[in-house]
Write a protein that holds these residues in place. Structure first.
Motif, PDB file in Angstrom:
ATOM      1  N   ASP A   1       0.863  -1.176   0.000  1.00 41.01           N
ATOM      2  CA  ASP A   1       0.000   0.000   0.000  1.00 41.01           C
ATOM      3  C   ASP A   1       0.906   1.234   0.000  1.00 41.01           C
ATOM      4  N   PRO A   2       0.782   2.104  -1.010  1.00 47.33           N
ATOM      5  CA  PRO A   2       1.661   3.275  -1.073  1.00 47.33           C
ATOM      6  C   PRO A   2       1.460   4.260   0.093  1.00 47.33           C
ATOM      7  N   LYS A   3       0.280   4.238   0.692  1.00 48.87           N
ATOM      8  CA  LYS A   3      -0.015   5.166   1.794  1.00 48.87           C
ATOM      9  C   LYS A   3       0.339   4.579   3.161  1.00 48.87           C
ATOM     10  N   ASP A   4       0.409   3.255   3.252  1.00 51.51           N
ATOM     11  CA  ASP A   4       0.686   2.588   4.516  1.00 51.51           C
ATOM     12  C   ASP A   4       1.559   1.372   4.222  1.00 51.51           C
ATOM     13  N   ARG A   5       2.850   1.491   4.447  1.00 53.30           N
ATOM     14  CA  ARG A   5       3.794   0.444   4.055  1.00 53.30           C
ATOM     15  C   ARG A   5       3.601  -0.846   4.845  1.00 53.30           C
ATOM     16  N   ARG A   6       2.863  -0.792   5.935  1.00 52.46           N
ATOM     17  CA  ARG A   6       2.578  -2.012   6.696  1.00 52.46           C
ATOM     18  C   ARG A   6       1.456  -2.809   6.063  1.00 52.46           C
TER      19      ARG A   6
END
Length: 158
Positions: free
Chosen positions: A90-95
């Protein structure tokens, strides 16, 4: 029959639900290799990705299906091995990981959904219009009852 003498309404309901649970009403098509749970997951990804458009988070799939993330991850691993899904960060949330269908996954989900629709159309034809509408009404009412019971059992925290 479940033991005991008289046929109470509750006993009849239990027996009907038990029998319904055993009937393979959601049998997958012969030409599909996936388990029912995997086909359901593909269809859910397809539907949810229409809204998300950039893949679906594993956590969202888990919430929707009401199963743990590790359970979803296990199914996704198998679907990925079959070439039916692709994962990306996810580009907005690397987790977070986003999941989308491959072309083969789209085709499989479409076949599974069509097979299910064919079975439900067959049931509607078998029952006829009046009984189909009555079944829909009763199933909605039954679902509402159990949702209310579950809410009161959990204190309303869901």
């Amino acid at each position: 029959m479940l033991g005991g003498g008289e046929e109470t309404a509750a006993r009849k309901l239990i027996e009907v639900f038990m029998h319904f649970n055993k009937v393979n009403w959601n049998q997958q098509q012969v030409d599909l290799k996936q388990k029912h749970s995997e086909l359901r997951l593909l269809v859910v990804i397809k539907r949810m990705d229409i809204i998300a458009k950039d893949g679906v988070k594993v956590s969202d799939l888990s919430k929707f299906l009401r199963v743990t993330s590790p359970t979803v991850t296990q199914m996704l691993n198998r679907l990925e091995e079959m070439g039916l899904i692709a994962r990306k960060e996810d580009p907005k949330d690397r987790r977070a990981v986003r999941v989308s269908l491959t072309e083969e996954g789209e085709l499989t989900a479409k076949k599974a959904l069509q097979g299910f629709m064919d079975r439900m159309n067959g049931l509607a034809d078998y029952l006829g219009d009046e009984d189909t509408e009555q079944l829909i009404r009763l199933l909605k009412k039954t679902t509402s009852y159990f949702e209310q019971m579950n809410q009161s059992d959990s204190g309303g925290d869901d």
